[in-house]
Enzyme design. Structure first.
Site, PDB file in Angstrom:
ATOM      1  N   PHE A  72     -25.249 -41.017   1.527  1.00  0.00           N
ATOM      2  CA  PHE A  72     -24.936 -41.779   0.308  1.00  0.00           C
ATOM      3  C   PHE A  72     -25.012 -43.284   0.530  1.00  0.00           C
ATOM      4  O   PHE A  72     -25.127 -44.029  -0.440  1.00  0.00           O
ATOM      5  CB  PHE A  72     -23.494 -41.487  -0.148  1.00  0.00           C
ATOM      6  CG  PHE A  72     -23.246 -40.088  -0.621  1.00  0.00           C
ATOM      7  CD1 PHE A  72     -23.602 -39.701  -1.899  1.00  0.00           C
ATOM      8  CD2 PHE A  72     -22.634 -39.153   0.206  1.00  0.00           C
ATOM      9  CE1 PHE A  72     -23.357 -38.415  -2.346  1.00  0.00           C
ATOM     10  CE2 PHE A  72     -22.383 -37.866  -0.236  1.00  0.00           C
ATOM     11  CZ  PHE A  72     -22.745 -37.496  -1.525  1.00  0.00           C
ATOM     12  N   TYR A 140     -33.868 -51.128  -7.483  1.00  0.00           N
ATOM     13  CA  TYR A 140     -33.002 -50.042  -6.979  1.00  0.00           C
ATOM     14  C   TYR A 140     -33.787 -48.732  -6.919  1.00  0.00           C
ATOM     15  O   TYR A 140     -33.840 -48.065  -5.872  1.00  0.00           O
ATOM     16  CB  TYR A 140     -31.770 -49.922  -7.883  1.00  0.00           C
ATOM     17  CG  TYR A 140     -31.016 -48.637  -7.726  1.00  0.00           C
ATOM     18  CD1 TYR A 140     -30.442 -48.295  -6.504  1.00  0.00           C
ATOM     19  CD2 TYR A 140     -30.876 -47.740  -8.791  1.00  0.00           C
ATOM     20  CE1 TYR A 140     -29.751 -47.108  -6.348  1.00  0.00           C
ATOM     21  CE2 TYR A 140     -30.188 -46.559  -8.654  1.00  0.00           C
ATOM     22  CZ  TYR A 140     -29.630 -46.238  -7.423  1.00  0.00           C
ATOM     23  OH  TYR A 140     -28.960 -45.057  -7.272  1.00  0.00           O
ATOM     24  N   ARG A 220     -28.476 -41.762 -22.071  1.00  0.00           N
ATOM     25  CA  ARG A 220     -28.327 -41.319 -20.686  1.00  0.00           C
ATOM     26  C   ARG A 220     -27.725 -39.924 -20.654  1.00  0.00           C
ATOM     27  O   ARG A 220     -27.105 -39.460 -21.618  1.00  0.00           O
ATOM     28  CB  ARG A 220     -27.400 -42.270 -19.897  1.00  0.00           C
ATOM     29  CG  ARG A 220     -27.942 -43.677 -19.708  1.00  0.00           C
ATOM     30  CD  ARG A 220     -29.087 -43.694 -18.696  1.00  0.00           C
ATOM     31  NE  ARG A 220     -29.618 -45.035 -18.465  1.00  0.00           N
ATOM     32  CZ  ARG A 220     -30.558 -45.609 -19.224  1.00  0.00           C
ATOM     33  NH1 ARG A 220     -31.083 -44.963 -20.254  1.00  0.00           N
ATOM     34  NH2 ARG A 220     -30.989 -46.826 -18.921  1.00  0.00           N
TER      35      ARG A 220
HETATM   36  N1  UDP Z   1     -24.359 -50.407 -20.495  1.00  0.00           N
HETATM   37  C1  UDP Z   1     -23.896 -51.199 -21.517  1.00  0.00           C
HETATM   38  N2  UDP Z   1     -22.838 -52.034 -21.271  1.00  0.00           N
HETATM   39  C2  UDP Z   1     -22.236 -52.111 -20.056  1.00  0.00           C
HETATM   40  C3  UDP Z   1     -22.698 -51.272 -19.007  1.00  0.00           C
HETATM   41  C4  UDP Z   1     -23.777 -50.432 -19.251  1.00  0.00           C
HETATM   42  O1  UDP Z   1     -24.423 -51.178 -22.631  1.00  0.00           O
HETATM   43  O2  UDP Z   1     -21.282 -52.893 -19.897  1.00  0.00           O
HETATM   44  C5  UDP Z   1     -25.485 -49.500 -20.732  1.00  0.00           C
HETATM   45  C6  UDP Z   1     -26.672 -49.720 -19.801  1.00  0.00           C
HETATM   46  O3  UDP Z   1     -27.538 -50.687 -20.337  1.00  0.00           O
HETATM   47  C7  UDP Z   1     -27.284 -48.321 -19.751  1.00  0.00           C
HETATM   48  C8  UDP Z   1     -26.087 -47.382 -19.918  1.00  0.00           C
HETATM   49  O4  UDP Z   1     -25.036 -48.191 -20.471  1.00  0.00           O
HETATM   50  O5  UDP Z   1     -28.146 -48.129 -20.843  1.00  0.00           O
HETATM   51  C9  UDP Z   1     -25.609 -46.780 -18.613  1.00  0.00           C
HETATM   52  O6  UDP Z   1     -25.476 -47.833 -17.676  1.00  0.00           O
HETATM   53  P1  UDP Z   1     -24.768 -47.651 -16.278  1.00  0.00           P
HETATM   54  O7  UDP Z   1     -24.751 -49.007 -15.622  1.00  0.00           O
HETATM   55  O8  UDP Z   1     -23.453 -46.978 -16.481  1.00  0.00           O
HETATM   56  O9  UDP Z   1     -25.662 -46.627 -15.480  1.00  0.00           O
HETATM   57  P2  UDP Z   1     -27.246 -46.670 -15.108  1.00  0.00           P
HETATM   58  O10 UDP Z   1     -27.937 -45.927 -16.223  1.00  0.00           O
HETATM   59  O11 UDP Z   1     -27.663 -48.087 -14.964  1.00  0.00           O
HETATM   60  O12 UDP Z   1     -27.296 -45.927 -13.816  1.00  0.00           O
END
Ligand code: UDP
Length: 328
Positions: A72, A140, A220
């Site tokens: 991890f 990433y 998501r």
């Molecule tokens: N997101 C958001 N506001 C925040 C954090 C995340 O709108 O403060 C959105 C982000 O743009 C993505 C989704 O929530 O579309 C999930 O983001 P997260 O960072 O949780 O996980 P990722 O998909 O990046 O792994």
């Protein structure tokens, strides 16, 4: 024989350590505690150090009879990877290279790898299957893809077998209430929403409402962290049974928009959770939803905690009991 968990003091790592201990496995944990928390490690033997430090890692492999590694240890923030890609190449790609070389020196030939839906980039079709094109939209995802490729070539060269698990969005907390999500700074959607509910932030910023999705916000696939943990144990068992290497998606197969997640959190917490629309975040694909059919068929995995409302409820219990995370 012991299972070595790198990054075992982190969010998904600590939940996997908990499941391994529950199964009666001997567990060795390596974590540099840059992001992990000592208190998140519920048992096993913790070594504090860095996977890039060969001498330190040699000691870990010499002092324990390790037959499989679950890897991890990595940086995992999309936004940060866009502003500081070098950190991702160093910790993720170079860190994995050092780990694979160390495993090879010690004759350990099984690795379960923490990969991500970010390896796909903007999907060609939904749901995403493992044979789809991989074209990451952020650094990433690119580093995780490079780490997967490295394992493929170590398999070809040395017969090192790997299972790469491409997670969609991990969420929720352990049923015991002892461990949960605690990043500093927090960037993930669900914990931030819950910090608003706790009164620790004034509002949730929604990153973009002009995506081509029904309500304009990103979609998501949220999966409970303990369901992810279960898959790692199945993957270790599969490798121990002599199986070939493979790549597997881990998701629920159901997508939720950012606005839908906020609405569900309002229902779970009973708080109003103000939302403010903001610009898109760099690197975010519009929709990521998994097909996990291959994982179910080949690993025998079946997510047990798949209602998003109950996933948010489990996270809410954790955040309410530990509003300041592990530092309290
Ligand atoms: N997101 C958001 N506001 C925040 C954090 C995340 O709108 O403060 C959105 C982000 O743009 C993505 C989704 O929530 O579309 C999930 O983001 P997260 O960072 O949780 O996980 P990722 O998909 O990046 O792994």
């Amino acid at each position: 024989m012991a299972v070595l968990v790198t990054g075992g003091a982190g969010y998904i790592g600590s939940h996997t350590v908990a499941e391994l201990l529950a199964k009666g496995e001997e567990v060795v944990i390596v974590d540099n505690l840059q992001q992990g928390h000592r208190e998140a490690v519920l048992g096993g033997k913790l070594y504090v150090g860095d996977i890039r430090d060969d001498a330190f890692m040699d000691t870990v492999f010499q002092e324990n009879e390790i037959d499989a590694v679950i890897h991890f240890a990595a940086n995992s923030l999309v936004g940060e990877s866009m502003t500081n890609p070098g950190k991702y190449y160093d910790n993720n790609v170079y860190g994995t290279l050092r780990l694979l070389e160390t495993m090879n020196r010690h004759g350990v030939k099984r690795i379960v790898f923490s990969s991500t839906a970010a390896t796909y980039g903007e999907p060609e079709s939904i749901p995403i299957v493992e044979t789809d094109r991989t074209l990451p939209t952020n650094a990433y995802g690119e580093t995780k893809l490079a780490m997967e490729s490295m394992m493929k070539w170590f398999d070809r060269a040395y017969g090192m077998k790997y299972v790469s698990l491409r997670y969609f969005n991990a969420a929720g907390a352990h049923a015991s209430g002892q461990i949960g999500e605690d990043h500093d700074p927090e960037t993930h959607l669900i914990p931030i929403i819950l910090q608003v509910a706790l009164g620790k932030r004034p509002h949730i910023s929604v990153f973009g409402d002009d995506y081509s999705t029904p309500d304009g916000t990103c979609i998501r696939d949220y999966i409970h962290v303990s369901d992810l943990a279960d898959a790692h144990i199945l993957a270790v068992e599969k490798l121990r049974s002599g199986s070939e290497s493979g790549i597997y998606n881990l998701g629920n197969g159901q997508g939720f928009s950012v606005k839908e997640v906020i609405e569900l959190a309002r229902q779970v917490t009973g708080h109003s959770i103000p939302a403010v629309m903001e610009a898109r975040r760099a690197g975010d694909p519009a929709i990521l939803v998994a097909s996990s059919e291959r994982t179910k068929a080949e690993l025998g995995w079946q997510p047990q905690r798949n209602s998003l409302k109950s996933i948010i409820a489990s996270a809410w219990s954790w955040h309410q009991s530990r509003p300041n995370g592990y530092d309290e």
